[in-house]
Design a protein around this motif. Sequence first.
Motif, short mmCIF file in Angstrom:
data_model
loop_
_atom_site.label_atom_id
_atom_site.label_comp_id
_atom_site.label_asym_id
_atom_site.label_seq_id
_atom_site.Cartn_x
_atom_site.Cartn_y
_atom_site.Cartn_z
N LEU A 40 9.94 58.47 -8.25
CA LEU A 40 10.04 57.33 -9.81
C LEU A 40 10.39 58.08 -10.45
O LEU A 40 11.60 57.08 -11.20
N TYR A 41 9.36 58.58 -11.02
CA TYR A 41 9.93 58.86 -12.54
C TYR A 41 11.04 60.83 -12.11
O TYR A 41 10.68 60.99 -13.75
N PHE A 42 11.20 61.87 -11.22
CA PHE A 42 11.87 62.64 -12.06
C PHE A 42 13.15 62.50 -11.34
O PHE A 42 14.18 62.81 -11.38
N ALA A 43 13.29 62.58 -9.67
CA ALA A 43 14.40 62.91 -8.76
C ALA A 43 15.36 61.19 -9.14
O ALA A 43 16.79 62.02 -9.20
N LEU A 44 14.58 60.50 -8.29
CA LEU A 44 15.07 59.30 -8.53
C LEU A 44 16.31 59.19 -9.47
O LEU A 44 17.25 58.89 -9.79
N PRO A 45 15.37 58.92 -11.19
CA PRO A 45 15.82 58.88 -12.42
C PRO A 45 17.00 60.12 -12.44
O PRO A 45 18.35 59.35 -12.98
N ASP A 193 22.48 70.27 -17.33
CA ASP A 193 22.86 69.61 -15.90
C ASP A 193 22.67 69.93 -14.63
O ASP A 193 22.24 69.23 -14.13
N LYS A 194 22.16 71.64 -14.99
CA LYS A 194 21.87 71.72 -13.77
C LYS A 194 20.05 71.77 -13.10
O LYS A 194 20.47 71.83 -11.61
N THR A 195 19.57 71.21 -13.94
CA THR A 195 18.23 71.00 -13.85
C THR A 195 17.89 69.52 -13.12
O THR A 195 17.51 69.41 -12.51
N VAL A 196 19.01 68.85 -13.86
CA VAL A 196 19.11 67.44 -13.09
C VAL A 196 19.60 67.30 -12.55
O VAL A 196 19.29 66.79 -11.17
N ALA A 197 20.63 68.49 -11.99
CA ALA A 197 21.39 68.14 -9.84
C ALA A 197 20.15 68.31 -8.73
O ALA A 197 20.18 68.30 -8.32
N MET A 198 19.25 69.71 -9.58
CA MET A 198 18.63 69.82 -8.59
C MET A 198 17.69 68.41 -8.18
O MET A 198 17.17 68.66 -7.21
N LEU A 199 17.32 68.37 -9.34
CA LEU A 199 15.98 67.01 -9.32
C LEU A 199 16.65 65.45 -8.72
O LEU A 199 16.03 65.24 -7.53
N ALA A 200 18.01 65.82 -8.76
CA ALA A 200 18.73 64.62 -8.15
C ALA A 200 18.93 64.99 -6.64
O ALA A 200 18.69 64.47 -6.41
N ASP A 201 19.62 66.11 -6.70
CA ASP A 201 19.27 66.45 -4.91
C ASP A 201 18.39 66.65 -4.41
O ASP A 201 18.37 65.92 -2.67
N ALA A 202 16.95 67.16 -4.93
CA ALA A 202 15.67 66.39 -3.75
C ALA A 202 15.45 65.09 -3.75
O ALA A 202 14.28 64.36 -2.77
N ALA A 203 16.26 63.91 -4.63
CA ALA A 203 15.65 62.70 -4.62
C ALA A 203 15.62 62.31 -2.95
O ALA A 203 14.65 61.25 -2.66
N SER A 204 16.81 61.86 -2.55
CA SER A 204 17.30 61.35 -1.11
C SER A 204 16.01 61.98 -0.27
O SER A 204 15.50 61.02 0.87
N VAL A 206 13.18 63.59 0.18
CA VAL A 206 12.05 63.45 -0.79
C VAL A 206 11.25 61.76 -0.90
O VAL A 206 10.21 61.31 -0.30
N ALA A 207 12.52 61.21 -0.72
CA ALA A 207 12.76 59.47 -1.45
C ALA A 207 11.91 59.01 0.64
O ALA A 207 11.50 58.46 0.59
N LEU A 208 13.44 59.40 0.95
CA LEU A 208 12.70 58.53 2.46
C LEU A 208 11.51 59.30 3.00
O LEU A 208 11.07 58.16 3.25
N PHE A 209 11.32 60.52 2.97
CA PHE A 209 10.28 60.46 3.09
C PHE A 209 8.74 59.68 2.95
O PHE A 209 7.64 59.37 3.50
N THR A 210 8.65 59.27 1.64
CA THR A 210 7.83 59.32 0.63
C THR A 210 7.84 57.23 1.08
O THR A 210 6.97 56.67 1.41
N ILE A 211 8.74 57.26 1.53
CA ILE A 211 9.16 55.32 2.49
C ILE A 211 8.94 55.33 3.26
O ILE A 211 7.21 54.44 4.16
N GLY A 212 8.89 56.38 4.68
CA GLY A 212 7.76 56.33 5.44
C GLY A 212 6.19 56.31 5.75
O GLY A 212 4.99 55.76 6.38
#
Length: 317
Positions: A40-45, A193-204, A206-212
Motif C-alpha cells: 500500500l505505501y511503497f510498491a503500489l504507489p 526512477d530505477k528505485t521507483v521501477a524496482m518497487l513497481a515491479d514488486a507490486a504485482s 506481492v499484492a496478489l500474494f497478500t490478497i490470498g
Amino acid sequence: MLSVLLVTFPFFALVLCGYLAARGRLLPQAAIPGLNAFVLYFALPCLLYRFGASTPIAQLLDPAVAGVYVLCALLMVAGTVLATRGPRMGWNDAAFGALVAAFPNTGFMGVPLLVALLGAQVAGPAILTIAVDMLITSSLCVALSRLDAAGTHGMAVALRHALRGMATNPMPWSIALGALASALRFTLPGPIDKTVAMLADAASPVALFTIGAVLARSQMNQHENVPVRDYVPIALAKLLLHPLLVWLVGQAAIALGVPLSPFALTALVLLAALPSASNVSLLAERFGAHNGRIARIILVSTALAFLSFSGAVALLT
C-alpha cells in the motif's frame, strides 16, 4: 480460452499461494499487516505513478470513461441496497454490501492483470476507475451506512473518518502525481526512477500474494455462521451483473454519440468483472458492519473470478 487461462492463471495462482501460506501458518498472521503496508505505501504507489506518468493526460481524465463507470457504480449501489436492506439488515450492512458489490479489486489485482492482457494503454481507464471508487463510491456507501444513526452526527463523523482515510492513503496521491508528471512531461532522475521501477515491479506478485493471505486471515478469524443467501448473491452480482451493466450502459452511451472507444469499454467491462476489493473488509470493520459477511463475499468472488473473469476476457478479446 486456453490462451486466456495461460495469462490469468499465474495471477490467481499467486493469490492461492498467499491463501495456503496463511492457512498453513507458514506465513504468520502477524506478518500480513507488514505485507499490506509494503504494497500500500511503497510498491503500489510506485506502480500507479509510473503508469500515470507514462499515460497521456487525456486518457487519465477521460469524461466518457468516468461518466459510464460512475453511473454503473451508482446503479450497483442503489440496486444492492434496495435488494438487501430490510428487517434483517440495516443501512450499515446494506451499504457495505453495496460497496463490495460495486468496488472491484483494481489496485491490487486489476492494473497488473489487465496490463498483461491488453497492454499498457489500459492503465488510463484503470487508474481513473480507482480514483472514482475511492472518492465517490466509497464516500457514498460510508454516508449511507450512517443512516441508522440518530440525526446527522453519525454521518458527519463517518465522513470525516472516510476523508481522513483517503487523505492518508498514498494511492490517490500517487495517481495525482503521475497525472501531473504526464501533463508536465516530467521524468524522474535516473537513480530515483530505477528505485521507483524496482518497487513497481514488486507490486504485482506481492499484492496478489497478500490478497490470498488477507482472505485466509479473514476466514480463520470469522467463526460465526453466515447464511449463504447473505453473501453468495452479492458475490455473483459483482462478477456477473456489474460487468454486464457496464457493457450495456457503455453500448448505450456509444449509440448516443458519447466518445467512448471500444477499447475503453472493453477495459471498463473487464475491470468490473474483477472480484471485490479486499480493502472493503477493513472499512466494514472500522464502521462496525458485519465483517464476516463482507469477508465471505470477497472470498467467494475471488475464488469464482478465476473462471468468470477468464470467460469475460475470452468473450471480449
